[in-house]
Write a protein that holds these residues in place. Structure first.
Motif, mmCIF file in Angstrom:
data_model
loop_
_atom_site.group_PDB
_atom_site.id
_atom_site.type_symbol
_atom_site.label_atom_id
_atom_site.label_comp_id
_atom_site.label_asym_id
_atom_site.label_seq_id
_atom_site.Cartn_x
_atom_site.Cartn_y
_atom_site.Cartn_z
ATOM 1 N N ARG A 53 6.455 38.298 36.853
ATOM 2 C CA ARG A 53 6.938 36.961 36.536
ATOM 3 C C ARG A 53 8.451 36.867 36.717
ATOM 4 N N ARG A 54 9.164 37.899 36.293
ATOM 5 C CA ARG A 54 10.617 37.892 36.494
ATOM 6 C C ARG A 54 10.961 37.926 37.979
ATOM 7 N N TRP A 55 10.184 38.680 38.772
ATOM 8 C CA TRP A 55 10.419 38.718 40.219
ATOM 9 C C TRP A 55 10.221 37.337 40.836
ATOM 10 N N VAL A 56 9.155 36.646 40.431
ATOM 11 C CA VAL A 56 8.897 35.311 40.966
ATOM 12 C C VAL A 56 9.998 34.341 40.545
ATOM 13 N N GLN A 57 10.492 34.490 39.334
ATOM 14 C CA GLN A 57 11.587 33.629 38.894
ATOM 15 C C GLN A 57 12.828 33.859 39.758
ATOM 16 N N GLY A 58 13.091 35.130 40.090
ATOM 17 C CA GLY A 58 14.190 35.421 40.997
ATOM 18 C C GLY A 58 13.967 34.829 42.377
ATOM 19 N N LYS A 59 12.710 34.879 42.844
ATOM 20 C CA LYS A 59 12.396 34.286 44.155
ATOM 21 C C LYS A 59 12.610 32.782 44.139
ATOM 22 N N TYR A 60 12.262 32.148 43.041
ATOM 23 C CA TYR A 60 12.476 30.706 42.919
ATOM 24 C C TYR A 60 13.966 30.374 42.987
ATOM 25 N N LEU A 61 14.785 31.135 42.279
ATOM 26 C CA LEU A 61 16.224 30.904 42.335
ATOM 27 C C LEU A 61 16.761 31.144 43.744
ATOM 28 N N GLU A 62 16.223 32.149 44.423
ATOM 29 C CA GLU A 62 16.655 32.442 45.792
ATOM 30 C C GLU A 62 16.333 31.285 46.736
ATOM 31 N N GLU A 63 15.124 30.751 46.647
ATOM 32 C CA GLU A 63 14.733 29.656 47.538
ATOM 33 C C GLU A 63 15.478 28.368 47.188
ATOM 34 N N ARG A 64 15.725 28.142 45.908
ATOM 35 C CA ARG A 64 16.445 26.937 45.522
ATOM 36 C C ARG A 64 17.881 26.956 46.026
ATOM 37 N N ALA A 65 18.428 28.160 46.220
ATOM 38 C CA ALA A 65 19.803 28.271 46.695
ATOM 39 C C ALA A 65 19.977 27.684 48.083
ATOM 40 N N ALA A 66 18.895 27.619 48.881
ATOM 41 C CA ALA A 66 19.012 27.069 50.237
ATOM 42 C C ALA A 66 19.335 25.581 50.224
ATOM 43 N N ALA A 67 19.004 24.898 49.147
ATOM 44 C CA ALA A 67 19.282 23.470 49.057
ATOM 45 C C ALA A 67 20.631 23.175 48.432
ATOM 46 N N LEU A 68 21.295 24.161 47.895
ATOM 47 C CA LEU A 68 22.579 23.958 47.224
ATOM 48 C C LEU A 68 23.729 24.336 48.153
ATOM 49 N N PRO A 69 24.898 23.735 47.949
ATOM 50 C CA PRO A 69 26.046 24.099 48.794
ATOM 51 C C PRO A 69 26.475 25.539 48.544
ATOM 52 N N ARG A 70 27.008 26.146 49.593
ATOM 53 C CA ARG A 70 27.504 27.523 49.510
ATOM 54 C C ARG A 70 29.020 27.495 49.729
ATOM 55 N N LEU A 71 29.734 27.957 48.756
ATOM 56 C CA LEU A 71 31.192 27.977 48.788
ATOM 57 C C LEU A 71 31.658 29.424 48.799
ATOM 58 N N ALA A 128 4.493 29.418 38.263
ATOM 59 C CA ALA A 128 3.353 29.052 37.418
ATOM 60 C C ALA A 128 2.179 30.008 37.633
ATOM 61 N N THR A 129 1.981 30.469 38.872
ATOM 62 C CA THR A 129 0.905 31.431 39.154
ATOM 63 C C THR A 129 1.144 32.741 38.405
ATOM 64 N N ALA A 130 2.391 33.180 38.358
ATOM 65 C CA ALA A 130 2.707 34.403 37.605
ATOM 66 C C ALA A 130 2.404 34.215 36.125
ATOM 67 N N GLY A 131 2.641 33.015 35.605
ATOM 68 C CA GLY A 131 2.304 32.739 34.210
ATOM 69 C C GLY A 131 0.818 32.820 33.951
ATOM 70 N N GLU A 132 0.007 32.324 34.893
ATOM 71 C CA GLU A 132 -1.443 32.411 34.735
ATOM 72 C C GLU A 132 -1.927 33.858 34.829
ATOM 73 N N GLN A 133 -1.293 34.640 35.683
ATOM 74 C CA GLN A 133 -1.657 36.055 35.755
ATOM 75 C C GLN A 133 -1.362 36.749 34.436
ATOM 76 N N LEU A 134 -0.251 36.393 33.817
ATOM 77 C CA LEU A 134 0.080 36.960 32.510
ATOM 78 C C LEU A 134 -0.948 36.546 31.475
ATOM 79 N N ARG A 135 -1.401 35.278 31.495
ATOM 80 C CA ARG A 135 -2.457 34.819 30.585
ATOM 81 C C ARG A 135 -3.749 35.604 30.802
ATOM 82 N N LEU A 136 -4.063 35.866 32.061
ATOM 83 C CA LEU A 136 -5.285 36.608 32.375
ATOM 84 C C LEU A 136 -5.261 38.000 31.754
#
Length: 437
Positions: A53-71, A128-136
């Motif tokens: 789940r922490r890895w997926v959260q990092g991946k989400y932050l990584e992908e979101r960075a593509a939409a943000l400006p880079r200074l 969200a998928t990682a959260g469901e895996q944790l529930r499982l």
């Protein structure tokens, strides 16, 4: 057996009982909630799911960075030496140049044909998928721990039955000896009572070993690597069963496997959108600002620098790479949709089986509880009749065996009902959540 031998045997039994009692007192006794809490903290599968789940959260932050400006900031200090033209120009052009520069650069994606947005949505759904895996994993651990906990309680109930039988046989032996001394019983009756007591002890030993194994199994499941006792009893209260349509709808809405697979389908759709945008144009903005100093022959030339621009890129032909990626993403999406339908279709049989198991366990327990009360009454009548000489030892032995069998069967039925209810909650996807066991 002589009086001395009987005395030695009694002393040894007393010492063994005291040692067993001290060992039992040293065991850590946990309630079901404490056992579940310990297991959820130490279980390896849950730890892996938390890490994922922490890895997926990092991946989400990584992908979101593509939409943000880079200074970015940059600075440099450089010296250049070139003496190749000095002979031709007579030293007109200096051989040494010192350059110093610093500045800031801003880059921003303006339009990517949906690639950036799709990547962000896919990463968010993946979280969200990682959260469901944790529930499982949490629900699976809860089911296993609850079953091991109820196994300890059952083993303790069966041990109590075996101990009571040994005590009962010992009282019968003592009664037979008293009757023999009074002349109302024969040595055959005393010998039969001794044999019955001897035959009851192996069951007691087996029950003690079963309890010891069940405690060790519970401790290992909790990650404690030591035996653990279960605090409580096999109390079974009334719990209404939902009708099949309602239970099936709950399972389709709450099962972690199905929810995770539906989210996987959503991720595959976003990946397909990203693949389709591989050969589409994109527009980026880039700007920079800074200062630059040039040192030549003792002179320092300094000034401000800046740039800004829009950059359009359009891959006209990529060797059909994008087409191949689209085919792969489409196949992945189709496989995910098929798997989701398979899971949803299998829920009906699983839910019906879980409901039937609970109903069967309830019916068996209801029947056996009545038999237990009747068997106890039969044993009381047989013992009184034996005391007054109207019942034989065989009648008492038969009543005792029936009573012990009824008690053991009722304990197993209570354990089976508790386990069946736990499994039903897991099948519905609500185990450990609000309103579930």
């Amino acid at each position: 057996m002589t009086r001395r031998a009987r005395w030695i045997s009694a002393v040894c039994l007393l010492l063994l009982t005291a040692a067993a009692a001290r060992a039992e007192e040293a065991l850590r006794a946990l309630t079901l909630e404490e056992a579940l809490s310990t297991a959820l903290e130490k279980n390896r599968d849950i730890q892996k799911a938390e890490a994922y789940r922490r890895w997926v959260q990092g991946k989400y932050l990584e992908e979101r960075a593509a939409a943000l400006p880079r200074l970015s900031l940059s600075a440099s200090r450089r010296r250049d030496y070139d003496d190749s033209l000095s002979a031709l120009t007579g030293g007109l052009f200096p051989s040494t140049q010192d350059t110093t520069s610093y500045g800031a650069t801003l880059d921003q994606a303006v339009y990517t044909w949906g690639q950036v947005g799709a990547a962000i949505r896919a990463a968010k759904v993946g979280l969200a998928t990682a959260g469901e895996q944790l529930r499982l994993y949490r629900q699976a651990v809860r089911r296993d721990v609850a079953q091991a906990f109820y196994d300890v309680l059952l083993a303790r109930e069966l041990l109590a039955v075996a101990e009571e039988e040994v005590d009962q046989r010992a009282r019968h032996l003592e009664e037979a000896r008293k009757r023999f001394e009074l002349g109302t019983a024969t040595d055959y009756d005393v010998l039969a009572a001794e044999v019955a007591l001897t035959n009851a002890r192996p069951s007691l030993i087996a029950a003690e070993n079963a309890l010891r194994r069940s405690r060790l199994a519970l401790g290992l499941l909790l990650g404690l690597e030591e035996p653990v006792d279960a605090a409580g009893d096999l109390a079974v209260g009334a719990l209404p069963l939902p009708p099949f349509p309602e239970a099936l709808e709950t399972a389709r809405r709450s099962r972690p496997e199905l929810r995770a697979q539906r989210q996987t389908v959503a991720v595959r759709r976003e990946l397909l959108a990203m693949a389709r945008a591989g050969d589409k144009p994109r527009l980026d903005f880039s700007a920079g600002w800074g200062r630059k100093t040039l040192g030549v022959s003792g002179f320092d030339l300094s000034g401000k620098t800046w740039n800004a621009g829009l950059y359009l890129s359009f891959p006209l032909f990529d060797g059909m790479r994008t087409r191949g990626r689209v085919l792969e993403a489409s196949a992945d999406l189709l496989q995910a949709e098929i798997e989701a339908r398979k899971i949803e279709e299998s829920l009906a049989v699983e839910v019906q089986g879980a409901l039937d198991a609970v109903r069967e366990a309830e019916a068996v327990l209801k029947a056996l509880e009545g038999a237990e009360a009747q068997a106890q009454r039969l044993l009381d009548m047989a013992e009184k009749g034996f005391t007054f000489g109207v019942k034989t030892q065989l009648d008492v032995d038969d009543a005792l065996a029936q009573r012990n069998a009824a008690r053991a069967n009722a304990a197993r039925a209570r354990r089976d009902l508790l386990v069946a209810r736990t499994e039903l909650a897991r099948v519905l996807g609500t185990l450990g959540e609000a309103g579930a066991p």
